[in-house]
Scaffold this active site. Sequence first.
Site, PDB file in Angstrom:
ATOM      1  N   HIS A   7       0.937   4.864   4.840  1.00  0.00           N
ATOM      2  CA  HIS A   7       0.952   3.675   4.969  1.00  0.00           C
ATOM      3  C   HIS A   7       0.404   3.538   6.474  1.00  0.00           C
ATOM      4  O   HIS A   7       0.039   2.555   6.946  1.00  0.00           O
ATOM      5  CB  HIS A   7       2.707   2.986   4.918  1.00  0.00           C
ATOM      6  N   MET A  11       6.263  -1.036   0.327  1.00  0.00           N
ATOM      7  CA  MET A  11       7.599  -0.808  -1.008  1.00  0.00           C
ATOM      8  C   MET A  11       8.239   0.128   0.703  1.00  0.00           C
ATOM      9  O   MET A  11       9.621   0.454   0.132  1.00  0.00           O
ATOM     10  CB  MET A  11       7.805  -0.366  -1.920  1.00  0.00           C
ATOM     11  N   HIS A  32       4.698   6.731   5.497  1.00  0.00           N
ATOM     12  CA  HIS A  32       4.562   7.771   5.337  1.00  0.00           C
ATOM     13  C   HIS A  32       3.040   7.578   6.451  1.00  0.00           C
ATOM     14  O   HIS A  32       2.946   6.498   6.350  1.00  0.00           O
ATOM     15  CB  HIS A  32       4.320   8.376   4.197  1.00  0.00           C
ATOM     16  N   LYS A  40      -5.410   4.723  -2.984  1.00  0.00           N
ATOM     17  CA  LYS A  40      -4.468   5.194  -4.083  1.00  0.00           C
ATOM     18  C   LYS A  40      -4.217   4.792  -5.207  1.00  0.00           C
ATOM     19  O   LYS A  40      -4.142   4.705  -5.856  1.00  0.00           O
ATOM     20  CB  LYS A  40      -3.620   6.124  -2.457  1.00  0.00           C
ATOM     21  N   ASP A  41      -3.711   3.717  -5.201  1.00  0.00           N
ATOM     22  CA  ASP A  41      -3.605   2.552  -6.113  1.00  0.00           C
ATOM     23  C   ASP A  41      -4.899   1.420  -5.990  1.00  0.00           C
ATOM     24  O   ASP A  41      -4.757   0.718  -6.087  1.00  0.00           O
ATOM     25  CB  ASP A  41      -2.016   1.429  -5.763  1.00  0.00           C
ATOM     26  N   GLN A  95      -5.285  -1.115  -8.331  1.00  0.00           N
ATOM     27  CA  GLN A  95      -4.363  -2.906  -7.284  1.00  0.00           C
ATOM     28  C   GLN A  95      -4.998  -3.133  -6.534  1.00  0.00           C
ATOM     29  O   GLN A  95      -4.781  -4.463  -6.601  1.00  0.00           O
ATOM     30  CB  GLN A  95      -2.267  -2.043  -6.854  1.00  0.00           C
ATOM     31  N   GLY A 109      -4.227   0.565   0.068  1.00  0.00           N
ATOM     32  CA  GLY A 109      -5.255   1.909   0.259  1.00  0.00           C
ATOM     33  C   GLY A 109      -5.073   2.109  -1.698  1.00  0.00           C
ATOM     34  O   GLY A 109      -5.086   1.248  -2.441  1.00  0.00           O
TER      35      GLY A 109
HETATM   36  P1  AMP Z   1       3.223   1.484  -1.664  1.00  0.00           P
HETATM   37  O1  AMP Z   1       4.684   1.037  -0.224  1.00  0.00           O
HETATM   38  O2  AMP Z   1       3.704   2.377  -2.182  1.00  0.00           O
HETATM   39  O3  AMP Z   1       3.935   0.032  -2.138  1.00  0.00           O
HETATM   40  O4  AMP Z   1       2.252   1.239  -0.570  1.00  0.00           O
HETATM   41  C1  AMP Z   1       2.244   0.101   0.366  1.00  0.00           C
HETATM   42  C2  AMP Z   1       0.509   0.735   0.298  1.00  0.00           C
HETATM   43  O5  AMP Z   1       0.393   1.764   0.991  1.00  0.00           O
HETATM   44  C3  AMP Z   1      -0.608   0.280  -1.005  1.00  0.00           C
HETATM   45  O6  AMP Z   1      -1.554  -0.652  -0.407  1.00  0.00           O
HETATM   46  C4  AMP Z   1      -0.975   1.756  -1.342  1.00  0.00           C
HETATM   47  O7  AMP Z   1      -2.116   1.952  -2.033  1.00  0.00           O
HETATM   48  C5  AMP Z   1      -0.403   2.783   0.329  1.00  0.00           C
HETATM   49  N1  AMP Z   1      -0.483   3.774   0.241  1.00  0.00           N
HETATM   50  C6  AMP Z   1       0.617   4.855  -0.616  1.00  0.00           C
HETATM   51  N2  AMP Z   1      -0.041   6.148  -0.033  1.00  0.00           N
HETATM   52  C7  AMP Z   1      -1.139   5.813   0.190  1.00  0.00           C
HETATM   53  C8  AMP Z   1      -1.935   7.321   0.529  1.00  0.00           C
HETATM   54  N3  AMP Z   1      -1.939   8.412   0.829  1.00  0.00           N
HETATM   55  N4  AMP Z   1      -3.386   6.851   1.761  1.00  0.00           N
HETATM   56  C9  AMP Z   1      -3.641   5.260   1.783  1.00  0.00           C
HETATM   57  N5  AMP Z   1      -3.122   4.272   1.299  1.00  0.00           N
HETATM   58  C10 AMP Z   1      -1.585   5.056   1.019  1.00  0.00           C
END
Ligand code: AMP
Length: 278
Positions: free
Chosen positions: A37, A30, A34, A148-149, A152, A146
Site C-alpha cells: 500500500h 481496505m 503494508h 497485484k490485483d 481489478q 497495485g
Molecule cells: P487492498 O487494501 O487489498 O484493497 O489494496 C489496496 C490497494 O493496494 C490495491 O490497489 C492493491 O492492488 C494494492 N496492493 C495490495 N497489495 C499490494 C502489493 N503487494 N503490491 C502492490 N500493491 C498492492
Amino acid sequence: MQVIKTIEEMQKFSKAKKAEGKTIGFVPTMGFLHAGHLSLVKKAKQECDMIVVSIFVNPTQFAPNEDFESYPRDFEKDSERCRKEGVDVIFYPSAEEIYKGKTKFVEVGEIGQVLCGKSRPAHFRGVATVVTKLFKAVIPDSAYFGLKDFQQFVIIKKMTKNMNFDINIIGCPIIREKDGLAMSSRNAYLSKQERNEAVVLNKSLALAEEMFSKGEKDAETVRQAVSDKISETSGKIDYVEIFDSASLKPVNKIKKRNRIGLAVFFGKTRLIDNRGFE
Ligand code: AMP
C-alpha cells in the site's frame, strides 16, 4: 494529517485544494496497511500535491461466505503509517455513509466474470461501485492501484474511461516479501506452515516465465507445470490461467505481455498473484 469521515467534507476539502491549483492523488485501500500500500502512496507523492488514502472495508465486494467480518483492521497503526508517509487526508467513511440511500450498482459485465470473477461473481461489481463512489467523494486527478490485483486494475481502468471520469489510473508494481510472497493484508491469516508453503506461488510464476523464456509457448503445458508445482504443497488451486492482459481472455499460445494469474487457498485463506511474460 486530517481524518475525514463524510463525503461532503471530503468533497469540500478536494474542491478547496483544487481551487488553489493543487493536484490530488488518491490511494484506495481496505486498510491493514503494508509496504505494498505504501508504495502506492510513495508513487502518488512523486506525482501529486495532496495525498488522500481511503480506508474502507467494502461490504459489497464480499460474498456472504467470505471474510468481511474477520478482515483485519487496525486504524491506529494505519494512521501512524500514513502520517509517517506524509499523507494529507485519510478518508475513513462508515458503510452507512458510503451506501446511504438506495444502492445502485455499477455493472462491469463479462470482464468481471473471468479469473477471480468465476469464484467471486459479485466481487467486481462491488469494487466498481465503491470505487465510483470514492472517486465522486475524493475527486482525484490520479488514482493509484497495485498490479497485484491485476483484474481489478484492468476493470477500473475500463470503467474510468466508460464513465468519463477525468482521472489518471496508475498501475504500480507488486511489492513482495523477501522470500517472494506478494504482500497482502490476508497474509496475516496464514499459519506458519501455510506462510512457508505460500512461497510456491511466486516460485511457480517464475517457473512459468522460465519455461516461456526457454521457448515453451503452449499455454496448457505451462499452466499444467504451474499447477503441478503448487499441488506439491497443501495449496488448493482456485484457478491458474494464462490470458491476454487487456481482454483477460485465455490464450492458447503465449506471447510477450500475456499474463499468468492464479488464486490458491492455503487453509481458508485465498491468495492471488500474477506475472507478465517478458
Ligand atoms: P487492498 O487494501 O487489498 O484493497 O489494496 C489496496 C490497494 O493496494 C490495491 O490497489 C492493491 O492492488 C494494492 N496492493 C495490495 N497489495 C499490494 C502489493 N503487494 N503490491 C502492490 N500493491 C498492492
